[in-house]
Design a protein around this motif. Structure first.
Motif, PDB file in Angstrom:
ATOM      1  N   SER A   1       0.841  -1.197   0.000  1.00 48.31           N
ATOM      2  CA  SER A   1       0.000   0.000   0.000  1.00 48.31           C
ATOM      3  C   SER A   1       0.872   1.241   0.000  1.00 48.31           C
ATOM      4  N   ASN A   2       1.904   1.212  -0.842  1.00 48.88           N
ATOM      5  CA  ASN A   2       2.874   2.299  -0.859  1.00 48.88           C
ATOM      6  C   ASN A   2       2.614   3.197  -2.066  1.00 48.88           C
ATOM      7  N   GLN A   3       2.155   4.441  -1.778  1.00 44.91           N
ATOM      8  CA  GLN A   3       1.711   5.314  -2.870  1.00 44.91           C
ATOM      9  C   GLN A   3       2.847   5.735  -3.791  1.00 44.91           C
ATOM     10  N   ALA A   4       4.026   5.971  -3.229  1.00 42.21           N
ATOM     11  CA  ALA A   4       5.132   6.423  -4.079  1.00 42.21           C
ATOM     12  C   ALA A   4       5.486   5.354  -5.105  1.00 42.21           C
ATOM     13  N   MET A   5       5.521   4.093  -4.645  1.00 41.10           N
ATOM     14  CA  MET A   5       5.845   3.011  -5.560  1.00 41.10           C
ATOM     15  C   MET A   5       4.755   2.834  -6.604  1.00 41.10           C
ATOM     16  N   MET A   6       3.503   2.986  -6.164  1.00 38.35           N
ATOM     17  CA  MET A   6       2.388   2.840  -7.106  1.00 38.35           C
ATOM     18  C   MET A   6       2.448   3.903  -8.190  1.00 38.35           C
ATOM     19  N   THR A   7       2.565   5.172  -7.768  1.00 34.55           N
ATOM     20  CA  THR A   7       2.539   6.233  -8.778  1.00 34.55           C
ATOM     21  C   THR A   7       3.747   6.124  -9.697  1.00 34.55           C
ATOM     22  N   GLY A   8       4.934   5.956  -9.104  1.00 32.75           N
ATOM     23  CA  GLY A   8       6.134   5.835  -9.934  1.00 32.75           C
ATOM     24  C   GLY A   8       6.003   4.690 -10.918  1.00 32.75           C
ATOM     25  N   GLY A   9       5.566   3.539 -10.416  1.00 30.19           N
ATOM     26  CA  GLY A   9       5.468   2.347 -11.250  1.00 30.19           C
ATOM     27  C   GLY A   9       4.465   2.491 -12.379  1.00 30.19           C
ATOM     28  N   ILE A  10       3.256   2.912 -12.037  1.00 29.91           N
ATOM     29  CA  ILE A  10       2.209   3.014 -13.057  1.00 29.91           C
ATOM     30  C   ILE A  10       2.570   4.074 -14.101  1.00 29.91           C
TER      31      ILE A  10
END
Lengths: 108, 469
Positions: free
Chosen positions: B242-251
């Motif tokens: 549930s890590n937003q930084a990883m989600m946004t960066g990744g997507i």
């Protein structure tokens, strides 16, 4: 099927975030000139190095006596950092070389 | 509670920096700052994790010393590699770094899986979580082994394009098998670990088989695609934590990479499925008969003469120019001609070099201002009004077979139509075909002359000749 709907409900915000980010990614990139494709690719490459945060958390939460988890985590942090640092440094180096005609003349 | 909010703020700032940075990377003027902005965002997100991350029991991260040692090692190797790399080797390096990210993703899912197994809580974990864990493992591993093969190919360690009949079926079969194993893992059967590691191995094999049949000229598309794979794997890992930084960066990278891949395919006028399925350049000489025709040779002094009396000269640089380290000599020639009042510009094919936009980087290294570099379409409009086109080490991007020979493996790719110019001078070391292994009918055209020799050497001689005129 029950599981699936439960999953959607539990992760509603995350799913919204993913979908909106997908559109944003497409929108941000679609106008890029071909001259910048290489730096863009390598810059984007550096950004997905944010995965290193996951590696840091994995290692930080591992039991120090669990050698397997510790060593796999250790390698994960190394390669993750390699991705981030290498990616940003090389992109910086590349972009530092791009000069416009104007700038060149004022230097001479 | 406070630290949770601070962490969220760090991730929010980081994510915004990624978005703005990526946006700024799409214009030459702001690109440098864009990259730095994204790097600062990364620093904030990572720093925030160290300072404010708390697990479900409210404890901060442990093992900090080891983590810092690992970071120091990774950062040192990364910086040295990035500083030392030659611009010609850029595509290899990008795929190496990309593979590192993919490996990181699959290692994370392995550790996470082991944690679930050893705490015996697999039955309490939701199906969705397990599926994401497996997806992270799968995509990360494919990206890792695929990138390593891409690296070896670009680096010249693997020269052959290996394809065998039924390869697509084998790849498809592996995918089916992986899905089957994933279902077994999710259903929590007895040998869950065994199945999990079987998926890991199969994914690695799949990555290899996926890249091995793809030929030289299509590699750029593959690097870009693998780049977006790692982005997607990062996003899955972000979902796990549930890590937003990883989600946004990744997507962001995942979708941007996909678009970039499609843009490149369009530049080559090839569909993505063709790139992935067809082994490009495996056929040796589809246009075999042209190899027997005669070509004209031209001397250095004649070349200098023709250029000296031209009004408009266009230079078409290819990877051969960079290999000969002739970018600086090329820029010198450009300056001398410009001083004589001759109009000089560069026609850059989108896939010139070993990755899209690679040629721009190589010329930028030689201080050629980017406003002199013209993209394909404006260049094609200008060729009919051009007196001399000097083709330096480029081959496939000027091959007319792409337009008029349906049997050619590059048929359909948009090319620089240099044969529309009054005179074409092609500099090559020998008559050998290019990276894609296809012979070039351009060399036998009436208005084409061949200028043999090492690009740097030849350019320096031309410069001396022109100076003495």
């Amino acid at each position: 099927m029950q599981d699936f709907f439960q999953f959607i409900t539990d992760n509603e915000q995350m799913i919204y975030l993913i979908i909106l980010m997908m559109f944003l990614g497409v929108e941000v990139i679609s106008q890029v000139p071909s001259i910048l494709h290489t730096p863009l690719m390598s810059g984007a490459n550096a950004i997905h190095g944010v995965i290193v945060i996951g590696a840091i958390i994995v290692m930080g939460e591992s039991d120090a006596n669990n050698y397997l988890a510790m060593s796999i985590g250790f390698i994960a942090v190394i390669v993750g950092t390699l991705n981030v640092v290498g990616g940003f440094v090389v992109t910086d180096k590349m972009l530092g070389m791009f000069k416009s005609d104007k700038k060149n003349n004022s230097n001479n | 509670m406070l630290s949770t909010s601070l962490l969220l703020i760090c991730y929010l700032v980081g994510s915004v920096a990624f978005i703005l940075g990526l946006k700024m990377l799409s214009s030459p003027k702001t690109a440098l700052n864009g990259n730095r902005l994204a790097a600062v965002g990364m620093l904030i997100a990572i720093g925030g994790t160290f300072l404010f991350y708390r697990n479900s029991n409210g404890e901060p991260l442990g093992n900090l010393i080891y983590i810092f040692i690992a970071i120091a090692i990774g950062a040192t190797i990364g910086t040295l590699g990035a500083k030392k790399v030659k611009m010609t080797a850029m595509p290899q390096l990008v795929s190496l770094f990309n593979g590192a990210g993919g490996l990181c993703a699959s290692l994370i899912s392995i550790v996470e899986f082991n944690r679930i197994i050893s705490s015996n809580t697999i039955n309490q974990i939701s199906t969705g979580f397990l599926l994401i864990l497996i997806a992270d493992l799968l995509i990360g591993s494919v990206s890792f082994s695929g990138s390593m093969i891409a690296f070896a190919k670009l680096n010249g360690n693997i020269k052959k394009v290996t394809s065998f009949t039924g390869q697509q079926f084998i790849n498809f079969g592996i995918l089916i098998l992986i899905i089957f194993l994933a279902v077994l893992v999710v259903n929590g059967s007895v040998n869950t670990s065994l199945y999990f590691y079987a998926i890991f191995s199969l994914a690695l094999v799949y990555g290899v088989l996926f890249v091995v049949p793809i030929g030289g000229a299509d590699m750029p598309v593959v690097i870009s695609l693998l780049n977006s794979f790692t982005g997607i794997a990062t996003a899955f890992a972000g979902f796990l934590y549930s890590n937003q930084a990883m989600m946004t960066g990744g997507i962001l990278v995942g979708s941007a990479g996909t678009i970039l891949t499609l843009v490149m395919c369009r530049a080559m006028n090839r569909s993505l499925s063709k790139v992935l399925l067809g082994s490009f350049g495996a056929k040796k000489t589809a246009t075999g008969e042209s190899a027997e025709r005669d070509y004209k040779e031209i001397s250095v002094s004649d070349t200098a003469m023709i250029m000296n009396y031209a009004h408009k000269v266009m230079i078409v640089p290819g990877y051969g120019l960079a290999v000969a380290q002739a970018q600086h000599a090329c820029h010198d020639l450009d300056k001398i001609l410009t001083d004589k009042g001759i109009e000089v510009s560069y026609a850059i094919h989108p896939v010139a070099g070993r990755m899209p936009g690679h040629m721009n980087v190589l010329l930028a290294e030689a201080n050629v201002p980017y406003d002199e570099l013209e993209e394909m379409e404006p260049s094609n409009d200008e060729f009919p009004h051009t007196d001399v086109v000097l083709v330096l080490g480029a081959n496939d991007v000027v091959n007319p077979a792409a337009e008029n020979d349906p049997a050619s493996p590059i048929y359909g790719m948009q090319i620089l139509e240099v044969d529309k110019a009054k005179q074409v001078i092609v500099n090559k070391r020998t008559m050998h075909p290019g990276y894609a292994g296809i012979s070039n009918a351009l060399f036998y055209e009436d208005n084409t002359s061949m200028l043999f020799g090492d690009a740097k050497n030849v350019l320096e001689q031309i410069i001396t000749e022109i100076k003495s005129m």
